[in-house]
Every structure is written in structure tokens, then in C-alpha cells.
Write an enzyme that holds these catalytic residues in place. Structure first.
Site, PDB file in Angstrom:
ATOM      1  N   GLY A  28      -5.760  23.544 -10.915  1.00 25.07           N
ATOM      2  CA  GLY A  28      -5.747  23.388  -9.467  1.00 25.07           C
ATOM      3  C   GLY A  28      -4.334  23.221  -8.952  1.00 25.07           C
ATOM      4  O   GLY A  28      -3.412  22.890  -9.711  1.00 25.07           O
ATOM      5  N   SER A  45       4.298  23.472 -12.010  1.00 26.09           N
ATOM      6  CA  SER A  45       3.519  24.154 -13.041  1.00 26.09           C
ATOM      7  C   SER A  45       3.367  23.281 -14.287  1.00 26.09           C
ATOM      8  O   SER A  45       4.360  22.752 -14.805  1.00 26.09           O
ATOM      9  CB  SER A  45       4.239  25.459 -13.406  1.00 26.09           C
ATOM     10  OG  SER A  45       3.528  26.131 -14.415  1.00 26.09           O
ATOM     11  N   GLY A  46       2.138  23.128 -14.752  1.00 26.12           N
ATOM     12  CA  GLY A  46       1.882  22.519 -16.050  1.00 26.12           C
ATOM     13  C   GLY A  46       2.258  21.064 -16.197  1.00 26.12           C
ATOM     14  O   GLY A  46       2.423  20.582 -17.322  1.00 26.12           O
ATOM     15  N   SER A  74       4.019  25.893  -9.194  1.00 27.28           N
ATOM     16  CA  SER A  74       2.761  26.349  -9.800  1.00 27.28           C
ATOM     17  C   SER A  74       2.772  27.852 -10.080  1.00 27.28           C
ATOM     18  O   SER A  74       3.267  28.637  -9.272  1.00 27.28           O
ATOM     19  CB  SER A  74       1.614  26.030  -8.832  1.00 27.28           C
ATOM     20  OG  SER A  74       0.459  26.737  -9.213  1.00 27.28           O
ATOM     21  N   SER A  75       2.181  28.234 -11.215  1.00 32.97           N
ATOM     22  CA  SER A  75       2.081  29.661 -11.543  1.00 32.97           C
ATOM     23  C   SER A  75       1.184  30.392 -10.545  1.00 32.97           C
ATOM     24  O   SER A  75       1.200  31.618 -10.469  1.00 32.97           O
ATOM     25  CB  SER A  75       1.518  29.835 -12.955  1.00 32.97           C
ATOM     26  OG  SER A  75       0.239  29.225 -13.041  1.00 32.97           O
ATOM     27  N   GLU A  76       0.414  29.638  -9.765  1.00 28.66           N
ATOM     28  CA  GLU A  76      -0.472  30.254  -8.774  1.00 28.66           C
ATOM     29  C   GLU A  76       0.150  30.273  -7.377  1.00 28.66           C
ATOM     30  O   GLU A  76      -0.532  30.523  -6.386  1.00 28.66           O
ATOM     31  CB  GLU A  76      -1.835  29.559  -8.792  1.00 28.66           C
ATOM     32  CG  GLU A  76      -2.476  29.712 -10.171  1.00 28.66           C
ATOM     33  CD  GLU A  76      -3.923  29.250 -10.251  1.00 28.66           C
ATOM     34  OE1 GLU A  76      -4.809  30.115 -10.157  1.00 28.66           O
ATOM     35  OE2 GLU A  76      -4.154  28.053 -10.418  1.00 28.66           O
ATOM     36  N   HIS A  95      -6.451  24.540  -3.856  1.00 26.21           N
ATOM     37  CA  HIS A  95      -7.145  25.380  -4.841  1.00 26.21           C
ATOM     38  C   HIS A  95      -7.632  24.482  -5.960  1.00 26.21           C
ATOM     39  O   HIS A  95      -6.837  23.753  -6.564  1.00 26.21           O
ATOM     40  CB  HIS A  95      -6.189  26.446  -5.369  1.00 26.21           C
ATOM     41  CG  HIS A  95      -6.645  27.076  -6.654  1.00 26.21           C
ATOM     42  ND1 HIS A  95      -7.896  27.636  -6.801  1.00 26.21           N
ATOM     43  CD2 HIS A  95      -6.025  27.217  -7.849  1.00 26.21           C
ATOM     44  CE1 HIS A  95      -8.020  28.090  -8.042  1.00 26.21           C
ATOM     45  NE2 HIS A  95      -6.903  27.844  -8.694  1.00 26.21           N
ATOM     46  N   HIS A  97     -10.531  24.041  -9.436  1.00 24.71           N
ATOM     47  CA  HIS A  97     -11.447  24.669 -10.391  1.00 24.71           C
ATOM     48  C   HIS A  97     -12.720  23.826 -10.440  1.00 24.71           C
ATOM     49  O   HIS A  97     -13.227  23.515 -11.504  1.00 24.71           O
ATOM     50  CB  HIS A  97     -10.819  24.755 -11.779  1.00 24.71           C
ATOM     51  CG  HIS A  97      -9.588  25.602 -11.851  1.00 24.71           C
ATOM     52  ND1 HIS A  97      -8.886  25.807 -13.024  1.00 24.71           N
ATOM     53  CD2 HIS A  97      -8.928  26.315 -10.912  1.00 24.71           C
ATOM     54  CE1 HIS A  97      -7.839  26.584 -12.780  1.00 24.71           C
ATOM     55  NE2 HIS A  97      -7.838  26.901 -11.511  1.00 24.71           N
ATOM     56  N   HIS A 156     -13.242  31.295 -11.651  1.00 23.23           N
ATOM     57  CA  HIS A 156     -11.976  30.580 -11.466  1.00 23.23           C
ATOM     58  C   HIS A 156     -12.135  29.298 -10.642  1.00 23.23           C
ATOM     59  O   HIS A 156     -11.686  28.251 -11.069  1.00 23.23           O
ATOM     60  CB  HIS A 156     -10.971  31.548 -10.817  1.00 23.23           C
ATOM     61  CG  HIS A 156      -9.572  31.067 -10.785  1.00 23.23           C
ATOM     62  ND1 HIS A 156      -8.509  31.859 -10.474  1.00 23.23           N
ATOM     63  CD2 HIS A 156      -9.044  29.846 -11.000  1.00 23.23           C
ATOM     64  CE1 HIS A 156      -7.392  31.155 -10.512  1.00 23.23           C
ATOM     65  NE2 HIS A 156      -7.689  29.927 -10.831  1.00 23.23           N
TER      66      HIS A 156
HETATM   67 ZN    ZN Z   1      -6.555  28.227 -10.667  1.00 22.01          ZN
END
Ligand code: ZN
Length: 212
Positions: A28, A45-46, A74-76, A95, A97, A156
Site C-alpha cells: 500500500g 519504497s520498501g 514508492s515503486s507505485e 492505495h 491491498h 492487487h
Molecule cells: Zn500495490
């Protein structure tokens, strides 16, 4: 710290979302826009969310260029920046999950609301699966979301927006609730969502309340 207000809003919201069980581990991501400079603060990210500080929240411009923060955004990020570019009214995006959103996104159908508070976020369409972080996913989220408040992401989770972080978080909570009710009601064979007329009537009430 630059952009302290929006970085604190992202941090507070991601901790709230984790506390509500909408986000697990490092899944998320949440973004909040600074309307003055047109940049967004977004979760890094991560990074585990427990112990995260406001200084560790990344800041990017609307093309996704990394401006602030010690960790990569974030990678998103492409999904968020694409929506912020397409929707000048959007001040925040959440966002998750979420378990039930993910279950109900499997069939690719529109998620129908069951209670009046959920009606505000209809229609909730489903974005066909694309790889997380890809330009294709960003494009499809923008297309499917249109002028609306929320979409499910097939295999997703969900992606919700609002004029500010409070509105985006409310959308995320009610969309997950809508998915949970729909899931159980379908298992029981009793799913009877609100009608299109119910939804239109409730939206009219919301609009009139906001007008006064
Ligand atoms: Zn996601």
C-alpha cells in the site's frame, strides 16, 4: 523540513491505515498534494511503516522526480502522479491491498455499494491487471477512475482519491467495507446492493448538504 504539512499527513494516514488493517507490511501507499507547489508527499519504497518519521516521507513532482527524503519514493508512484496530473481536484490518494477489495476485484466487475455511506463512492469499477509500477497500470487507473472516487485493481487491491487526505481515507475505508459486505452477502446468496436510484438519491442529499 520542507513540505512538513503534507509529509506529516502521509505519515499519519499510513499509520492509521495500518492500524485499521487496510495495509500490511510495506504494501500500500499514500500520497498527498501540496496545491501551492504542485508536488506530492508519498510513502517511501520498501520501508516498514512502524517507526517511520515525517522526514523519511518522500516528496516528488508530478512527473515523479524525487525531490526530498532519504529513501526512494514508492515503486507505485507512477500510478499516483498520473492521477494527480489528470485530476486537478484530487488532493490525496490512498492505495491499499485490502483483503476484501482484493477478493472482490478478482472477477473484474463493478463493486456495488450496499449502504448509504458507501454510495458516495460509486461507481467503483475494476482496473484490469497490469504490473505494479508500470506506465500501463498508471494509464488504466486514470482511464477507469475517470471523475470518480475509487477503483478496484484486479489481483492487487484498490485506489481511492479525495480532495484531501481525510476524504481519500474515508473512501478507502468505505470501499473496503463495501467489498466485505458484498463478499459475505454473495457467499450467503443474498447480495442485494443499493439500486442506481438509491445511489443517485443519496448523492443528491450529499450534494445539497455540501451546498449550504
Ligand atoms: Zn500495490
Amino acid at each position: 523540513m520542507k513540505y512538513e504539512t503534507i509529509r506529516r499527513q502521509v505519515l499519519g494516514a499510513i499509520l492509521d491505515a495500518a492500524g485499521m488493517g487496510l495495509i500490511h507490511g510495506t504494501s500500500g501507499n499514500i500520497a498527498v498534494r501540496d496545491f501551492q507547489d504542485n508536488v506530492i508527499a508519498i510513502t517511501p519504497s520498501g520501508r516498514p511503516y512502524a517507526g517511520l518519521t515525517a522526514e523519511e516521507i518522500a516528496v516528488v513532482d508530478l512527473e515523479g522526480h524525487w525531490l526530498e527524503g532519504p529513501y526512494q519514493p514508492s515503486s507505485e508512484t507512477p500510478m499516483h502522479t498520473a492521477v494527480f496530473r489528470a485530476r486537478p481536484d484530487v488532493g490525496a490518494a490512498v492505495h491499499t491491498h485490502g483483503l476484501y477489495c482484493t477478493v472482490m476485484a478478482m472477477d473484474g466487475e463493478e463493486l456495488k455499494p450496499s449502504t448509504p455511506p458507501q454510495a458516495e463512492f460509486a461507481p467503483i469499477r475494476t482496473v484490469p491487471f497490469e504490473l505494479p509500477g508500470s506506465a500501463a497500470l498508471a494509464r488504466r487507473v486514470v482511464e477507469t477512475l475517470g471523475p470518480d472516487r475509487a477503483v478496484l485493481l484486479q489481483n492487487h487491491g484498490c485506489f481511492c482519491v479525495g480532495k484531501d487526505i481525510g476524504a481519500a481515507m474515508t473512501a478507502a475505508v468505505y470501499v473496503e467495507e463495501a467489498a466485505q459486505i458484498a463478499c459475505y452477502a454473495r457467499l450467503l446468496g443474498t447480495f442485494r446492493p443499493l439500486s442506481e436510484q438509491n445511489i443517485a438519491d443519496f448523492k443528491a442529499i450529499i450534494a445539497s448538504n455540501q451546498a449550504v
